[in-house]
Design a protein around this motif. Structure first.
Motif, PDB file in Angstrom:
ATOM      1  N   ARG A   8     -12.440   0.525  -1.995  1.00  0.00           N
ATOM      2  CA  ARG A   8     -11.510   1.236  -1.214  1.00  0.00           C
ATOM      3  C   ARG A   8     -12.246   1.709  -0.076  1.00  0.00           C
ATOM      4  O   ARG A   8     -11.906   1.755   1.077  1.00  0.00           O
ATOM      5  CB  ARG A   8     -10.836   2.357  -1.952  1.00  0.00           C
ATOM      6  N   LEU A 138      -3.671   4.592   1.028  1.00  0.00           N
ATOM      7  CA  LEU A 138      -4.818   3.788   0.789  1.00  0.00           C
ATOM      8  C   LEU A 138      -6.086   4.394   0.201  1.00  0.00           C
ATOM      9  O   LEU A 138      -6.850   3.843  -0.879  1.00  0.00           O
ATOM     10  CB  LEU A 138      -5.158   3.034   2.053  1.00  0.00           C
ATOM     11  N   ARG A 160      -1.170  -4.859   1.366  1.00  0.00           N
ATOM     12  CA  ARG A 160      -1.892  -3.845   0.583  1.00  0.00           C
ATOM     13  C   ARG A 160      -0.417  -2.956   0.356  1.00  0.00           C
ATOM     14  O   ARG A 160      -0.660  -2.034  -0.566  1.00  0.00           O
ATOM     15  CB  ARG A 160      -2.697  -2.895   1.632  1.00  0.00           C
ATOM     16  N   ARG A 278       1.634   1.582  -2.674  1.00  0.00           N
ATOM     17  CA  ARG A 278       0.730   0.587  -2.786  1.00  0.00           C
ATOM     18  C   ARG A 278       1.319  -0.528  -3.520  1.00  0.00           C
ATOM     19  O   ARG A 278       1.973  -0.412  -4.712  1.00  0.00           O
ATOM     20  CB  ARG A 278      -0.649   1.185  -3.480  1.00  0.00           C
TER      21      ARG A 278
END
Length: 313
Positions: A8, A138, A160, A278
Motif C-alpha cells: 500500500r 486506498l 483499485r 475498494r
C-alpha cells in the motif's frame, strides 16, 4: 511473506510521486514511508527505488510489483468479505466518508437505518472532498465513500475501486431576491453567462462541476468571490455579490433573501452521487449493508432521479 501494508505504501508513492506526499496521504512520516519501502525491497530481494535529483523514481521491478499489487489487494478484500459472511449477524465498524451534501442527505439517514437493521454494527462518518475519499479508501481508513465524479477522481474502470451510482442531483441557479433571473418558470444556464459567480476554486468538488456545466452552455464563469460552505455562499448571493449553482440536496438557508431558480433547456446541470469502495470489498456484509442503506436513502429523496443515462455536470 510480503506485508500488504508495505505494498500500500508503494502504491501511494506511485500515485503521489514523492515520499513526502505519499506520507501525507497515508498519515505517516516520510521516514516511516522510506523504512517501509526499504523493508519491502529487502523482503523481495529487488531494487524498488532509485535516486533522481532530490527525489526517487520507481524501478522496472517496482512497476511489475505494482501490477500484481492490484490483484493481491482485490483478492485480500474478497477474502475478508467471504470470512465476514460466515457470521450470522453483521457486526463490527463500518466507516463512511463523503462530500458534505451527500453526508447530510444520504449518509445520515443510512446510518439511522443501519442502527435499526443491524444493532451490532457501528457506523462512523466523516466529511471529506471526493479526491480525499479515494485516498482514504486506498489507505484503508474508510470503507465506503460518497463522491462526485469529476477532475481528480479516479475513473470508473480504475482497477483499485468499485463505484456504484446512487442518484443524479439536479442543480439550480441561486440568485438574490428581485434579481432579473428570479423567474418561477426557470432560466437557461446561458442566460447567467454575464453574472459574477461565487465558488471556491481549489479543494472544492463544486468548481469542476460548475466549470463543466458552464462550458457545455457555451461560456466560462467569471468567479468574483470564493467561498465553499453553502451558508457563506448563500449569504454572499443574498447581498447581490454573485450567483451560484445550488444542488437540490442542499436546502436553502432560511435567513437569506435568495431564490432557487430551476434551470431549463439543455444541458441541465446534474451532479452524480456515487458510492465507492475498494475493489473486492463490496461483498463484505457490513459494506453491502451500507450500500443497501445508501440506496434506500437515495430512493427516499423527494424527486430522486436514479443515476445513469446522462452526462453529469
Amino acid at each position: 511473506m510480503v506485508d500488504l501494508r508495505r505494498l500500500r505504501v508503494l502504491r501511494a508513492l506511485a500515485e503521489h510521486g514523492t515520499v513526502t506526499e505519499a506520507a501525507a496521504a497515508l498519515h505517516l512520516t516520510p521516514s516511516a514511508v522510506s523504512q517501509q519501502l526499504r523493508q519491502l525491497a529487502r523482503e523481495l530481494g529487488v531494487e524498488l527505488l532509485r535516486p533522481e535529483g532530490r527525489g526517487v523514481r520507481l524501478t522496472p521491478a517496482a512497476r511489475i510489483l505494482l501490477r500484481h499489487a492490484e490483484t493481491l489487494h482485490t483478492q485480500w478484500e474478497a477474502a475478508r468479505a467471504e470470512l465476514a459472511a460466515e457470521g450470522r449477524e453483521i457486526t463490527g465498524t463500518l466507516r463512511l466518508c463523503g462530500v458534505s451534501s451527500a453526508v447530510a442527505a444520504l449518509a445520515a439517514p443510512a446510518v439511522t437505518a443501519l442502527r435499526t437493521a443491524h444493532p451490532g454494527l457501528t457506523a462512523e462518518v466523516r466529511e471529506e472532498e471526493s479526491g480525499d475519499c479515494f485516498r482514504l479508501l486506498l489507505a484503508g481508513e474508510t470503507d465506503l465513500a460518497l463522491v462526485l465524479p469529476g477532475p481528480g477522481v479516479p475513473p470508473v474502470p480504475d482497477p483499485r475501486f468499485e463505484q456504484f451510482p446512487l442518484l443524479d442531483d439536479r442543480q439550480d441557479l441561486l440568485v438574490p431576491e428581485g434579481h432579473r433571473l428570479a423567474r418561477p418558470g426557470g432560466v437557461t444556464l446561458a442566460e447567467a453567462a454575464a453574472e459574477p459567480w461565487i465558488v471556491k476554486r481549489r479543494d472544492n468538488d463544486t468548481f469542476g462541476l460548475l466549470a463543466a456545466a458552464c462550458a457545455a452552455a457555451g461560456f466560462t464563469p467569471r468567479v468574483a468571490h470564493e467561498a465553499k460552505e453553502w451558508f457563506a455562499v448563500s449569504a454572499l448571493v443574498a447581498e447581490g455579490l454573485g450567483v451560484c449553482l445550488l444542488p437540490r440536496l442542499v436546502p436553502l438557508p432560511s435567513p437569506h433573501a435568495v431564490v432557487r431558480v430551476p434551470l431549463t433547456g439543455e444541458p441541465v446541470p446534474f451532479r452524480r452521487i456515487v458510492a465507492g469502495t475498494r475493489r473486492g470489498g463490496a461483498g463484505h456484509p457490513a459494506v453491502a449493508a451500507g450500500l443497501d442503506a445508501l440506496r434506500g436513502a437515495a430512493a427516499a429523496r423527494p424527486g430522486a432521479v436514479p443515476a445513469g443515462g446522462r452526462e453529469a455536470f
